[in-house]
Every structure is written in structure tokens, then in C-alpha cells.
Design a protein around this motif. Structure first.
Motif, mmCIF file in Angstrom:
data_model
loop_
_atom_site.group_PDB
_atom_site.id
_atom_site.type_symbol
_atom_site.label_atom_id
_atom_site.label_comp_id
_atom_site.label_asym_id
_atom_site.label_seq_id
_atom_site.Cartn_x
_atom_site.Cartn_y
_atom_site.Cartn_z
ATOM 1 N N SER A 200 37.142 40.641 36.645
ATOM 2 C CA SER A 200 36.614 41.716 35.789
ATOM 3 C C SER A 200 37.320 43.044 36.024
ATOM 4 N N ALA A 201 38.605 42.985 36.269
ATOM 5 C CA ALA A 201 39.381 44.215 36.428
ATOM 6 C C ALA A 201 39.453 44.956 35.092
ATOM 7 N N ASN A 202 39.538 46.268 35.180
ATOM 8 C CA ASN A 202 39.607 47.090 33.968
ATOM 9 C C ASN A 202 41.036 47.249 33.472
ATOM 10 N N LEU B 174 48.205 51.671 46.327
ATOM 11 C CA LEU B 174 48.405 51.964 44.914
ATOM 12 C C LEU B 174 47.109 51.632 44.184
ATOM 13 N N THR B 175 46.750 52.441 43.219
ATOM 14 C CA THR B 175 45.547 52.168 42.434
ATOM 15 C C THR B 175 45.846 52.253 40.944
ATOM 16 N N PHE B 176 45.175 51.419 40.188
ATOM 17 C CA PHE B 176 45.225 51.472 38.728
ATOM 18 C C PHE B 176 43.892 50.954 38.212
ATOM 19 N N GLU B 177 43.172 51.813 37.487
ATOM 20 C CA GLU B 177 41.824 51.490 37.057
ATOM 21 C C GLU B 177 40.999 51.076 38.282
ATOM 22 N N ASN B 178 40.385 49.885 38.295
ATOM 23 C CA ASN B 178 39.578 49.502 39.464
ATOM 24 C C ASN B 178 40.294 48.522 40.393
ATOM 25 N N LEU B 179 41.622 48.472 40.282
ATOM 26 C CA LEU B 179 42.436 47.669 41.198
ATOM 27 C C LEU B 179 43.013 48.557 42.306
ATOM 28 N N THR B 180 43.069 48.033 43.515
ATOM 29 C CA THR B 180 43.703 48.728 44.641
ATOM 30 C C THR B 180 44.629 47.752 45.357
ATOM 31 N N LEU B 181 45.875 48.174 45.556
ATOM 32 C CA LEU B 181 46.847 47.352 46.268
ATOM 33 C C LEU B 181 47.185 48.049 47.581
ATOM 34 N N THR C 84 47.155 43.292 50.531
ATOM 35 C CA THR C 84 45.969 42.774 49.851
ATOM 36 C C THR C 84 45.743 43.500 48.534
ATOM 37 N N LEU C 85 45.213 42.753 47.572
ATOM 38 C CA LEU C 85 44.829 43.297 46.278
ATOM 39 C C LEU C 85 43.328 43.157 46.135
ATOM 40 N N THR C 86 42.649 44.248 45.803
ATOM 41 C CA THR C 86 41.200 44.208 45.655
ATOM 42 C C THR C 86 40.767 44.800 44.320
ATOM 43 N N CYS C 87 39.653 44.306 43.837
ATOM 44 C CA CYS C 87 39.018 44.844 42.637
ATOM 45 C C CYS C 87 37.628 45.311 43.042
ATOM 46 N N GLU C 88 37.448 46.625 43.097
ATOM 47 C CA GLU C 88 36.189 47.224 43.536
ATOM 48 C C GLU C 88 35.761 46.660 44.894
ATOM 49 N N GLY C 89 36.740 46.521 45.792
ATOM 50 C CA GLY C 89 36.467 46.070 47.151
ATOM 51 C C GLY C 89 36.523 44.577 47.362
ATOM 52 N N LYS C 90 36.534 43.797 46.293
ATOM 53 C CA LYS C 90 36.570 42.345 46.412
ATOM 54 C C LYS C 90 38.014 41.863 46.393
ATOM 55 N N ILE C 91 38.389 41.074 47.410
ATOM 56 C CA ILE C 91 39.769 40.619 47.532
ATOM 57 C C ILE C 91 40.129 39.597 46.457
#
Length: 228
Positions: A209-211, A131-138, A144-151
Motif C-alpha cells: 500500500s505504498a503511495n 532516501l524517502t519518497f511518499e511513504n517509502l523509506t530506503l 532495507t526498504l520500508t513502507c511506514e515502518g514495515k519492511i
């Protein structure tokens, strides 16, 4: 295509539900007669049923029990609509075989969120791998939850929280729907516990710094929204 059968004799309510269901890309079918609705549910086996408690020909309570007793329809998720909010009536809905209930008057957004939740439980294949929302990916496979690749390090409960929010982005979710979907019906947690978990999750997201942000709406609930 997800099919949603609506058994509701009040046309304005049925039409409102149908409109929001169409907005989700699902196919609604309305029945204003309980017996006809019950027959169609057994024969045509929709993906989920929205069932009113009070119907002129046959009560929602009886319809729910009949659907559960038929081997063709016993596993179809049922959300009961009831104007009676007392605990005894809520328990009666669940004992009749309903998977969930919504008390009238209800928020269409909350009903849609509950439909999503019940479809996920009955059809786990509907949960996307990511799942993605702005620059978050679940990632629902690696949890795992990442923000622009960072866990972002999160707990099991926080994972369920962000999953529920990302499955319902930009929608205001009530504390009750959050508790039902994250902790389950038998939970003894209170609103304060929900607030604490969301505060911790929100802090972790913003620290990376998630959007996006989880906004609080006093008296209503929370929304996953774009960070200004």
C-alpha cells in the motif's frame, strides 16, 4: 557546491545542459573551446566534466586522454557527448578514459541521471543515509526498504533499482540508464530482464500500500511517481 564543466561548442546544447544542471542546484561552467576547457579542468578540478566528442580546436577524444594522463585531473568523472551511436565509437569513448557516454540527440533527464550516477560512484559520501519518497523509506546503511515502518523484502538488484529511482524521483529513466546504473556497462542482460525486475519490485511496493508506483512509458522508460 557541485561544479559541472561543460565543454561543448554548440551553444544551444551547452545552454540546455547548463539550464538543467542549475535546476539540480549545481554550478555549471561552459567552455566552447576544447583547449581552454582542458586547461581549466586540470587547474580547477570540477566535480564532473561533460565533454563533446567533436570540438573545433581539439577533439573530445584527445582532451579525455590528456585529462586522464594528468595526475591533477585523472580521477574526475567524464561523460562524453557523441553524435555517433555505433558500438565502435562508444567503445572508443570508454577507451579514451570516459566514464560514461550519451548519444545525441539525448534526453536532458537521462543526462542528469547519468551525472547523478557518476557523482555517486566518484563521491560515495554524496549518497544520503536514507532516501524517502511518499511513504517509502530506503536505508542505504542497513540496505532495507520500508513502507511506514514495515519492511519490504527485496533482493540486491531490487535494492539498486529502487535506490536509483528514489535518487531520481518523478524523472523518466531509460532502460539503458537503468542497466548502466544497476547492472553496469559489461552486463549482457536485455530490456526484457529490466522489465521483469521492475515488475517484481513494483508488485512488492503496491502490495504494501505504498503511495507511489513505477510507471512504464512505452518507448521511453520508467518513472517513480505518486500513486493516484
Amino acid at each position: 557546491m557541485t561544479r559541472v564543466f561543460i565543454i561543448e561548442d554548440e551553444k544551444p546544447i551547452a545552454d540546455l545542459i547548463s539550464l538543467h544542471i542549475k535546476n539540480e542546484g549545481w554550478t555549471p561552467l561552459i567552455f566552447d573551446d576544447g583547449l581552454e576547457g582542458q586547461k581549466s579542468c586540470v587547474m580547477d578540478k570540477p566535480d564532473i566534466i561533460i565533454l563533446d566528442w567533436m570540438l573545433p580546436s581539439l577533439s573530445g577524444f584527445e582532451i579525455c586522454k590528456n585529462i586522464r594522463q594528468n595526475k591533477q585531473s585523472k580521477n574526475i568523472p567524464i561523460i562524453m557527448l557523441t553524435a555517433l551511436g555505433e558500438e565502435e565509437n562508444k567503445i572508443s569513448c570508454l577507451r579514451a578514459g570516459a566514464d560514461d557516454y550519451v548519444v545525441k540527440p539525448f534526453s536532458p533527464a537521462e543526462l542528469i541521471a547519468r551525472i547523478h550516477a557518476n557523482l555517486r560512484r566518484s563521491q560515495p559520501q554524496l549518497v544520503l543515509p536514507t532516501l524517502t519518497f511518499e511513504n517509502l523509506t530506503l536505508n542505504n546503511e542497513t540496505f532495507t526498504l520500508t513502507c511506514e515502518g514495515k519492511i519490504i523484502e527485496i533482493s540486491k538488484i531490487e535494492f539498486k533499482l529502487i535506490q536509483f529511482f528514489m535518487q531520481n524521483p518523478s524523472r523518466t529513466l531509460s532502460r539503458d540508464s537503468i542497466m548502466d546504473n544497476v547492472w553496469g556497462y559489461d552486463t549482457e542482460i536485455n530490456d526484457r530482464t529490466v522489465d521483469v525486475y521492475i515488475y517484481r519490485l513494483r508488485k512488492k511496493i503496491l502490495n504494501q500500500s505504498a503511495n507511489c508506483d513505477i510507471k512504464s512509458h512505452r518507448g521511453f522508460g520508467y518513472t517513480l511517481t505518486r500513486h493516484p
